[in-house]
Design a protein around this motif. Structure first.
Motif, mmCIF file in Angstrom:
data_model
loop_
_atom_site.group_PDB
_atom_site.id
_atom_site.type_symbol
_atom_site.label_atom_id
_atom_site.label_comp_id
_atom_site.label_asym_id
_atom_site.label_seq_id
_atom_site.Cartn_x
_atom_site.Cartn_y
_atom_site.Cartn_z
ATOM 1 N N ASN A 21 -1.101 -22.585 9.069
ATOM 2 C CA ASN A 21 -0.292 -23.319 10.040
ATOM 3 C C ASN A 21 -0.942 -24.652 10.395
ATOM 4 O OD1 ASN A 21 1.243 -20.772 10.501
ATOM 5 N ND2 ASN A 21 2.065 -22.009 12.191
ATOM 6 N N THR A 22 -0.121 -25.710 10.455
ATOM 7 C CA THR A 22 -0.629 -27.004 10.920
ATOM 8 C C THR A 22 -0.315 -27.216 12.394
ATOM 9 O OG1 THR A 22 1.388 -27.945 9.958
ATOM 10 C CG2 THR A 22 -0.651 -28.178 8.687
ATOM 11 N N HIS A 77 4.829 -24.883 12.563
ATOM 12 C CA HIS A 77 5.004 -25.147 11.128
ATOM 13 C C HIS A 77 3.937 -24.516 10.234
ATOM 14 C CE1 HIS A 77 7.371 -28.654 12.845
ATOM 15 N NE2 HIS A 77 8.258 -27.925 12.193
ATOM 16 N N ALA A 78 4.424 -23.744 9.262
ATOM 17 C CA ALA A 78 3.545 -23.115 8.275
ATOM 18 C C ALA A 78 3.683 -23.840 6.943
ATOM 19 C CB ALA A 78 3.913 -21.648 8.114
ATOM 20 N N GLN A 79 2.634 -23.787 6.136
ATOM 21 C CA GLN A 79 2.596 -24.508 4.868
ATOM 22 C C GLN A 79 1.951 -23.575 3.830
ATOM 23 O OE1 GLN A 79 3.767 -27.629 5.596
ATOM 24 N NE2 GLN A 79 2.916 -28.288 7.548
ATOM 25 N N VAL A 80 2.410 -23.655 2.588
ATOM 26 C CA VAL A 80 1.821 -22.837 1.527
ATOM 27 C C VAL A 80 1.438 -23.733 0.347
ATOM 28 C CG1 VAL A 80 2.141 -20.922 -0.089
ATOM 29 C CG2 VAL A 80 3.163 -20.793 2.195
ATOM 30 N N ILE A 81 0.191 -23.584 -0.106
ATOM 31 C CA ILE A 81 -0.312 -24.279 -1.296
ATOM 32 C C ILE A 81 -0.552 -23.226 -2.375
ATOM 33 C CG2 ILE A 81 -2.132 -25.755 -2.238
ATOM 34 C CD1 ILE A 81 -2.908 -26.451 0.678
#
Lengths: 327, 327
Positions: free
Chosen positions: A259-260, A264-268
């Motif tokens: 999470n930033t 908001h979550a982000q996936v790499i």
């Protein structure tokens, strides 16, 4: 571009052969020679490359810009890298994760004294996967990292299968769980047990008269290797084993999910699908040989890892070209 | 660990707010102040951060280790980065690909003279995607690179939709073609036209009395923006636009597909799934601020790009820790 980078190969197994192929794909590089502990006359090298006995390396210190060490991590590299890093810039693929700090220290001292640059533990894991773990954690500090391996032939687990009484020959593939990957990719951050992350698939040729059920039970209950996993055992004949299971595919996935902010979550995701594990590892070693050559010329000496190497150093392109074409 | 890295933020739009969130996720960093061209009293900053007028930056040169420039590439950064790199270590997200060499030169001179380190064009494209293009090409020189963007909100295309007569409000998403991605992932190396790589999806609120068919035709036939793509136009009401289309998701894929020998192909894939494009970009800027701080302390001055930054520098962990825990 000026002159080519002169590469030596120490050790001519799967990895050494892969390095030879990779050099052929890089016009800024040149293979000076293959160095072996066997009788050099017994090696048949494609493309007119020269073979030498390992003992002759000491005479070739002025002919080689970077020596790529293609021996094994168990007994070859712990001896060879410290000794040869006193004479050459080197790249190795030392992959015993727990012993990396020890290996680094053993290589750093002689390389530093000799003014050489010695990159250890290159490849894809350790190597490209490690880089992606570091990037992921740095970019998304509030998150979780997941590494999955496969689908790939596992040498250690194949050996374990072949030691079971009644097994004439066999291979084992490690397969990441499709379900676990789907959860991680969707941004869930599941807690996954060993059993939930990977499944194991064996292809076995029975010895004459062996009991399939007994063999199967011996495999799936084997401690550490199989008992913690969902394991399937397929019985095949020797011809099928030879025709369908003689290549060495591998690969895997590194995910960072984080999470930033609260909202908001982000996936790499980074993944490799490799038809040949040793050839890909070799290609990584060769790209890092280019970086090692540049780092040594810039006075960056001593032991290094992939974490110390700026991405641009791997490329044959100049910094100007990279900025104009690749950024 | 010693003292924290003191960060300043120049510009307080989506990116500046994202940097503030990201700093809160990194305990080794501290926000010194937000600098704005607006009246600082009009900014309401969470967490008790201080706001200053941009003109006051010059008085704070001793208080800031790295200044993160959060302005736009069109008019802010071409002026701000060269000027501020003479006073501070800086990070910017300059993303006009064609003008990067020019921007680099304009920043390099003042930064070098002042002994500062100025990283330009950080983010994800340019940024993490660029790094993956360079790694991919270096590891698999005999191959092809593919970049796909989305599913993501495109600011430029949304603006174009909103300029169409009869459109009250609207957004546009760029969506990578599932079919094209499947081919590339499978190791085919297709030649893909612009039309085959991405499709475009619009959500439009009509003005009272506007003719939906006329608006739709005006959008899908718009030169450069839409005429080369398969475009769908969905008409929605203002409430739906506000509730379902106000976040800024984005992401994409970088593939490198290549052969390491005649017999073996390999595929490398890097992908991002972002719920907030600006927050992820900001997180990248903050991680690179850490690297810039270390590089400046190590005497690496002048303009830099992500290609010049070793992965380990992004991490708060020491090289010893990284080798022991992450390799």
């Amino acid at each position: 571009m000026g002159t080519t980078i002169r590469i030596g190969i120490a050790g001519y197994g799967n990895l050494g052969r892969g390095v030879q192929s990779a050099i052929a794909k890089n016009p800024d590089m040149e293979l000076v020679g293959v160095y072996t502990r066997r009788d050099p006359a017994t090696l048949s090298l494609p493309g007119g490359a020269s073979a030498f006995h390992m003992d002759e390396l000491v005479k070739h210190t002025n002919d080689i810009d970077v020596l790529i060490l293609c021996g094994g991590s168990k007994s070859d590299l712990p001896e060879q890298t410290p000794a040869l890093a006193a004479l050459f810039n080197t790249v190795d693929s030392f992959d015993t994760h727990a012993k990396i700090p020890e290996h680094f220290a053993a290589v750093d001292a002689p390389a530093t004294t000799a003014g050489k640059t010695a990159l250890i533990s290159a490849g894809w894991d350790p190597g490209m996967f490690s880089i992606n773990r570091v990037y992921g954690e740095a970019l998304l500090p509030d998150g979780e990292t997941y590494t999955f391996w496969g689908r790939g032939l596992s040498q250690g687990h194949s050996d374990a299968v072949r030691r079971v009484p009644g097994v004439a020959a066999g291979v084992q593939y490690t397969i990441p769980s499709t379900e676990a990957i789907a959860k991680v990719r969707a941004g869930d951050r599941p807690t996954l047990s060993t059993r939930e992350k990977h499944v194991r698939e064996c292809f076995v040729v029975l010895e004459d008269g062996a009991d399939a059920e007994v063999v199967k039970t011996a495999i799936v209950t084997m401690e550490h290797y199989f008992d913690q996993y969902e394991t399937t055992v397929n019985f095949i004949d020797a011809a099928t084993l030879a025709s369908e299971h003689s290549s060495m595919p591998h690969g895997g996935f590194v995910f960072r999910s984080g999470n930033t902010s609260d909202s908001h979550a982000q996936v790499i995701e980074y993944s490799l699908t490799l038809q040949s594990n040793p050839e890909f590892t070799s290609s990584v070693l060769v790209a890092y040989a280019r970086a090692v050559h540049k780092m040594n010329q810039a006075g960056q000496i001593g032991a290094k890892t992939v974490f110390d190497v700026a991405p641009g150093l791997l490329s044959p392109k100049s910094p100007e070209q990279l900025r104009a074409e690749m950024l």
